[in-house]
Write a protein that holds these residues in place. Sequence first.
Motif, short mmCIF file in Angstrom:
data_model
loop_
_atom_site.label_atom_id
_atom_site.label_comp_id
_atom_site.label_asym_id
_atom_site.label_seq_id
_atom_site.Cartn_x
_atom_site.Cartn_y
_atom_site.Cartn_z
N UNK A 4 0.77 -60.80 -30.75
CA UNK A 4 1.55 -59.77 -31.46
C UNK A 4 1.29 -58.39 -30.86
N UNK A 5 0.01 -58.07 -30.57
CA UNK A 5 -0.31 -56.78 -29.98
C UNK A 5 0.30 -56.61 -28.61
N UNK A 6 0.30 -57.69 -27.81
CA UNK A 6 0.89 -57.61 -26.47
C UNK A 6 2.39 -57.36 -26.55
N UNK A 7 3.05 -58.00 -27.52
CA UNK A 7 4.50 -57.82 -27.66
C UNK A 7 4.84 -56.40 -28.08
N UNK A 23 2.18 -41.84 -32.19
CA UNK A 23 1.51 -41.24 -33.34
C UNK A 23 2.38 -40.14 -33.94
N UNK A 24 3.06 -39.33 -33.09
CA UNK A 24 3.93 -38.27 -33.58
C UNK A 24 5.13 -38.84 -34.32
N UNK A 25 5.67 -39.99 -33.83
CA UNK A 25 6.87 -40.57 -34.43
C UNK A 25 6.56 -41.25 -35.75
N UNK A 26 5.49 -42.06 -35.79
CA UNK A 26 5.18 -42.88 -36.97
C UNK A 26 4.25 -42.21 -37.95
N UNK A 27 3.55 -41.10 -37.50
CA UNK A 27 2.56 -40.43 -38.34
C UNK A 27 1.37 -41.35 -38.66
N UNK A 28 1.14 -42.36 -37.83
CA UNK A 28 -0.02 -43.26 -37.97
C UNK A 28 -1.06 -42.83 -36.95
N UNK A 29 -2.32 -42.74 -37.37
CA UNK A 29 -3.37 -42.33 -36.44
C UNK A 29 -3.43 -43.28 -35.26
N UNK A 30 -3.67 -42.70 -34.07
CA UNK A 30 -3.60 -43.53 -32.85
C UNK A 30 -4.71 -44.56 -32.78
N UNK A 31 -5.83 -44.34 -33.51
CA UNK A 31 -6.88 -45.37 -33.50
C UNK A 31 -6.40 -46.62 -34.24
N UNK A 32 -5.52 -46.44 -35.25
CA UNK A 32 -4.95 -47.61 -35.91
C UNK A 32 -3.91 -48.29 -35.01
N UNK A 40 -7.49 -55.67 -33.45
CA UNK A 40 -8.71 -55.30 -34.16
C UNK A 40 -8.32 -54.69 -35.50
N UNK A 41 -8.14 -55.55 -36.51
CA UNK A 41 -7.69 -55.09 -37.81
C UNK A 41 -8.84 -54.60 -38.69
N UNK A 42 -10.08 -54.70 -38.19
CA UNK A 42 -11.23 -54.27 -38.99
C UNK A 42 -11.25 -52.76 -39.17
N UNK A 51 -0.24 -54.64 -42.59
CA UNK A 51 1.15 -55.10 -42.54
C UNK A 51 2.12 -53.91 -42.51
N UNK A 52 1.80 -52.87 -43.28
CA UNK A 52 2.69 -51.69 -43.31
C UNK A 52 2.72 -50.98 -41.96
#
Length: 287
Positions: A4-7, A23-32, A40-42, A51-52
């Motif tokens: 999934x990550x590769x895709x 990160x700018x588009x989704x507003x999700x931190x780049x470490x996530x 690495x979902x931990x 999932x979100x």
Amino acid sequence: MTELGARLKEARLAKGYSIDDLQEITKIQKRYLTGIEEGNYATMPGAFYVRAFIKQYAEAVGLNGDELLESYKTDIPSPTNDDVSKSIPATPSRRSLGGRTSNKFMEAFPMIVVALFIIAIIVIVWILYQNKPEDSKDVVEPNDNVLIEQKPQSEQNTKDPVVEEQEPEEPEEPVEEEVEEPVVDEQLTFVETQGETSTYNLTGGENYVLKVVATNKTWLNIRDQDNKILVDQAVSAGETFELDVTNLSKVRVRLGSTPGNTVSINDQVVEFPTDMVTQNLVIQFQK
């Protein structure tokens, strides 16, 4: 790295996005975002956010988030009841709501009193103006003692009436009416949609100004009829971008994130026909 990550990473690179761009588009931190690509979902705050974040990542790079979650549901941790309850904000109590309402009323009370006072003054002034006595007008009565001197009838008939000679009227020259040239209205017509690209035809008009109004931050790419890049930059939320495209025969506008953002040509809004996050709008000018 998971499948999934590769895709997701492959789709991101195909869009030309870096982790910082995403990160700018989704507003999700780049470490996530990096954790999603590496599987690495931990590092995530919980399974609900995993999932979100995956769904938002997929839609930002042009993939179907729901289909990805269904295809790789065995590789993604399922949210527990505790995760769902944490994601739902608490509802304020009635007491707190009532306190806010009373505070707002007390703040607005002085303004209400001033407004009523002004209205009362206006009403009083209007009533006084309506009851104002009208100015008396002097009436001139006819004087019976005024004598009108009349000339004898003989003198009145001795003078011949003067006949004024009238000059012949010159014929008026016909006025040529100016013929107004018909005004050709501009008309924007939808042609077709193929994948993430939609085509429009714009007929009429002489000058064309392209405008992009960004409610949310997005990446903007504009190319001409020769596929030459005219603009390739990020547009911040609340910013308006304008470009004169009068000398072009065709223009392609690509938005990395379409929700909430507007594209118009000569103040005519060009609609996004699909719900895809990333879309292309091709406008062909027919002057």
